[in-house]
Design a protein around this motif. Structure first.
Motif, PDB file in Angstrom:
ATOM      1  N   UNK A 288       7.341   6.693  10.386  1.00  0.00           N
ATOM      2  CA  UNK A 288       7.525   8.142  10.458  1.00  0.00           C
ATOM      3  C   UNK A 288       7.494   8.756   9.061  1.00  0.00           C
ATOM      4  N   UNK A 289       8.144   8.104   8.109  1.00  0.00           N
ATOM      5  CA  UNK A 289       8.160   8.609   6.735  1.00  0.00           C
ATOM      6  C   UNK A 289       6.769   8.590   6.123  1.00  0.00           C
ATOM      7  N   UNK A 290       6.007   7.545   6.430  1.00  0.00           N
ATOM      8  CA  UNK A 290       4.644   7.453   5.898  1.00  0.00           C
ATOM      9  C   UNK A 290       3.745   8.546   6.478  1.00  0.00           C
TER      10      UNK A 290
ATOM     11  N   UNK B  13       1.917  15.705   3.863  1.00  0.00           N
ATOM     12  CA  UNK B  13       2.271  16.594   2.753  1.00  0.00           C
ATOM     13  C   UNK B  13       1.087  16.830   1.820  1.00  0.00           C
ATOM     14  N   UNK B  14      -0.024  16.121   2.069  1.00  0.00           N
ATOM     15  CA  UNK B  14      -1.225  16.274   1.256  1.00  0.00           C
ATOM     16  C   UNK B  14      -2.338  16.911   2.083  1.00  0.00           C
ATOM     17  N   UNK B  15      -3.405  17.226   1.433  1.00  0.00           N
ATOM     18  CA  UNK B  15      -4.559  17.832   2.089  1.00  0.00           C
ATOM     19  C   UNK B  15      -5.053  16.941   3.227  1.00  0.00           C
TER      20      UNK B  15
ATOM     21  N   UNK C 163      -4.277   9.264  -6.914  1.00  0.00           N
ATOM     22  CA  UNK C 163      -3.570  10.538  -6.865  1.00  0.00           C
ATOM     23  C   UNK C 163      -4.380  11.500  -6.010  1.00  0.00           C
ATOM     24  N   UNK C 164      -3.711  12.114  -5.023  1.00  0.00           N
ATOM     25  CA  UNK C 164      -4.389  12.966  -4.055  1.00  0.00           C
ATOM     26  C   UNK C 164      -5.092  14.156  -4.694  1.00  0.00           C
ATOM     27  N   UNK C 165      -4.508  14.748  -5.729  1.00  0.00           N
ATOM     28  CA  UNK C 165      -5.048  15.978  -6.286  1.00  0.00           C
ATOM     29  C   UNK C 165      -5.946  15.752  -7.498  1.00  0.00           C
TER      30      UNK C 165
END
Length: 525
Positions: free
Chosen positions: A58-60, A66-68, A94-96
């Motif tokens: 669930x946390x994952x 929380x990201x695009x 890194x997502x961004x």
């Protein structure tokens, strides 16, 4: 190591003294998780240890959301390019930062390299696949339809964009040879499809007919058509078959399944016969390249249960049993051939959870209990087994052994281990290292085989694949020829034992022989 002789009696197979059904009682239709699987998963989720796994998933899922969430517009590249060329370390994802890639050793971002940028897209697809897998098990464990809607929404996005991708290789060249669409190679395409098809099948019940049609015509069917054109051998084709079997089940198309399973040159059965040794090892001579195709085979076996096809036969179970006899005391492996350094039995618990769920063989439970002395029980596959796995306090040490077809001898005294490698070259993933040795003192490898780096970094060919990089004899600074040695003698004892092997064609006019003896805590060779 063999688990035992197989005897068919009525509708059962007896493995030693253990029994399980020969023909699995299938539900009507096509599915990846049977009713009994769903019951087991929910029962496990209600245990103390199972609830920890569920909460972690669930946390994952929450973190991923929380990201695009949009699927990338561009095609992916090759994951082996996502490494620092100086330190051979994977960049920190890194997502961004799709165009900036951080190396923790350099303490800087690498920019201006398109291959790194394309490999970053591969990391996004990998994160998305983990998201789909987590949502799959969460829906099965909790019944909360929000997780099915998460699967639907992401697969719809892929289905809209998949037709816009062009077939390309890792150099971004438009070609049909071993190429993919999401990725730069069909190997990665099939790995992704093997689990994405499962997620689709689980969430299909909450989809409208239009959504089902879009996902099937936009992604599932085109991906199957791409993989049907990729024919070959080795671990690539094992994964092609896994992807096709999963897609065939998801599409409810037995024609696709039949090709992947029964094609005389490229089918599952043909590859098992061609590539799996009688001693249970995959013929590329590396623990890494043993477990890699083994996972595809087990995913195939799982998918075909709904078609009354049982692939959990002697060879597949031997492939699970044999490596467990070749580990060091800390359950890691020597990194032979193109194997990653630090490869460990601990990373394979999800496969052994499945093996135990399907066979209930105490050998696999014993392997799991040994692993859980070192790591926590965290895999989603553990939910298939609604029983606690007690961690054994007293360590278990194997006996000295050798693998006849793999060509590797293992001498042991308690937690001390010496390994001699002399067998077949290993094909495209082989190294010129006949008669090389590795030594583990019970805590760490003190004479290591470093295995491989990522294939996209310079050191892969300039060092890791050189004879000089291995603990063996090098003549005139040249690499050994790709040859096979032979065992001269193997004499195990309670204090370790002796193994001797030779090779007479690694160098012209040179015959080499190596004898290694382990006597309690001292090794001589």
């Amino acid at each position: 190591m063999r688990i035992g002789n197989y005897i068919k009696i009525g509708t059962f197979i007896i493995i030693g003294i253990f029994v399980f059904p020969y023909v699995l009682c299938a539900q009507n239709g096509y599915y990846f998780f049977s009713d009994s699987d769903k019951v087991a998963i929910r029962n496990s989720a209600n245990t103390l240890w199972g609830s920890v796994i569920v909460e972690s998933m669930k946390e994952k899922v929450k973190e991923r959301r929380s990201h695009k969430m949009e699927v990338p517009l561009l095609e992916g590249g090759h994951l082996h390019d996502y490494f620092c060329p100086v330190h051979n370390l994977s960049f920190s994802f890194e997502w961004d930062k799709p165009n900036e890639h951080y190396c923790s050793a350099c303490k800087k971002y690498w920019k201006g390299n398109k291959r790194y940028d394309w490999a970053w897209i591969n990391k996004v697809h990998a994160e998305n696949l983990q998201y789909l897998e987590n949502c799959t098990y969460l829906y099965l464990a909790t019944g909360d339809t929000v997780y099915a809607t998460y699967i639907r929404d992401m697969l719809l996005d892929y289905a809209y964009k998949y037709p816009t991708y062009f077939e390309h290789n890792t150099n971004r060249v438009a070609t049909g040879l071993n190429s993919g669409k999401l990725f730069g190679q069909s190997l990665d395409e099939s790995v992704w499809a093997s689990d994405a098809a499962r997620a689709y099948s689980v969430a299909k019940g909450i989809m409208s007919s239009g959504e089902i049609k879009k996902i099937e015509t936009g992604y599932l069917r085109p991906c199957a058509e791409l993989l049907l054109k990729r024919r070959g051998g080795g671990n690539w084709q094992v994964w092609h078959n896994s992807g096709l079997i999963a897609l065939g089940v998801a599409l409810e198309d037995d024609k696709i399944v039949d090709i992947a399973l029964n094609d005389k040159q490229c089918g599952y059965h043909a590859l098992m016969e061609r590539h799996v040794h009688d001693d249970g090892w995959w013929n590329e001579g590396s623990p890494t390249y043993h477990y890699y195709p083994l996972r595809a085979m087990m995913l195939s076996a799982e998918a075909l249960r709904c078609r009354d096809i049982n692939l959990y036969d002697r060879k597949l179970l031997d492939m699970l049993a044999s490596p467990a006899q070749g580990v060091y005391a800390d359950l890691s492996f020597p990194a032979h051939n193109d194997g990653w350094y630090g490869e460990s039995l601990l990373a394979q618990t999800k496969l052994y959870e499945l093996a135990y769920a399907r066979s209930h063989n105490p050998l696999f439970r014993n392997i799991l209990e040994r692993c859980y002395c070192f790591v926590s029980r965290t895999s989603a596959e553990a939910l298939f087994n609604p029983v606690s796995m007690e961690q054994k306090g007293k360590p278990e040490y194997g006996k000295s052994t050798y693998f006849k077809d793999l060509g590797v001898g293992v001498l042991r005294y308690q937690d001390k281990t010496v390994v001699l490698k002399y067998g077949p070259y290993g094909g495209g993933h082989g190294h010129p290292d006949k008669l090389s040795i590795s030594i583990h003192n019970g805590k760490r490898e003190i004479l290591p085989d470093l295995g491989t780096s990522a294939y996209g970094v310079p050191d892969f060919t300039t060092w890791y694949r050189k004879s000089l990089a291995h603990n063996t004899v090098t003549v005139d600074g040249k690499d050994q020829a790709p040859v096979t040695g032979k065992l001269v003698r193997f004499l195990p004892s309670s204090s370790g034992g002796t193994i001797e092997a030779e090779v007479d064609s690694a160098y012209n006019g040179v015959k080499m022989r190596r004898c290694v003896t382990l006597k309690k805590k001292s090794a001589v060779g």
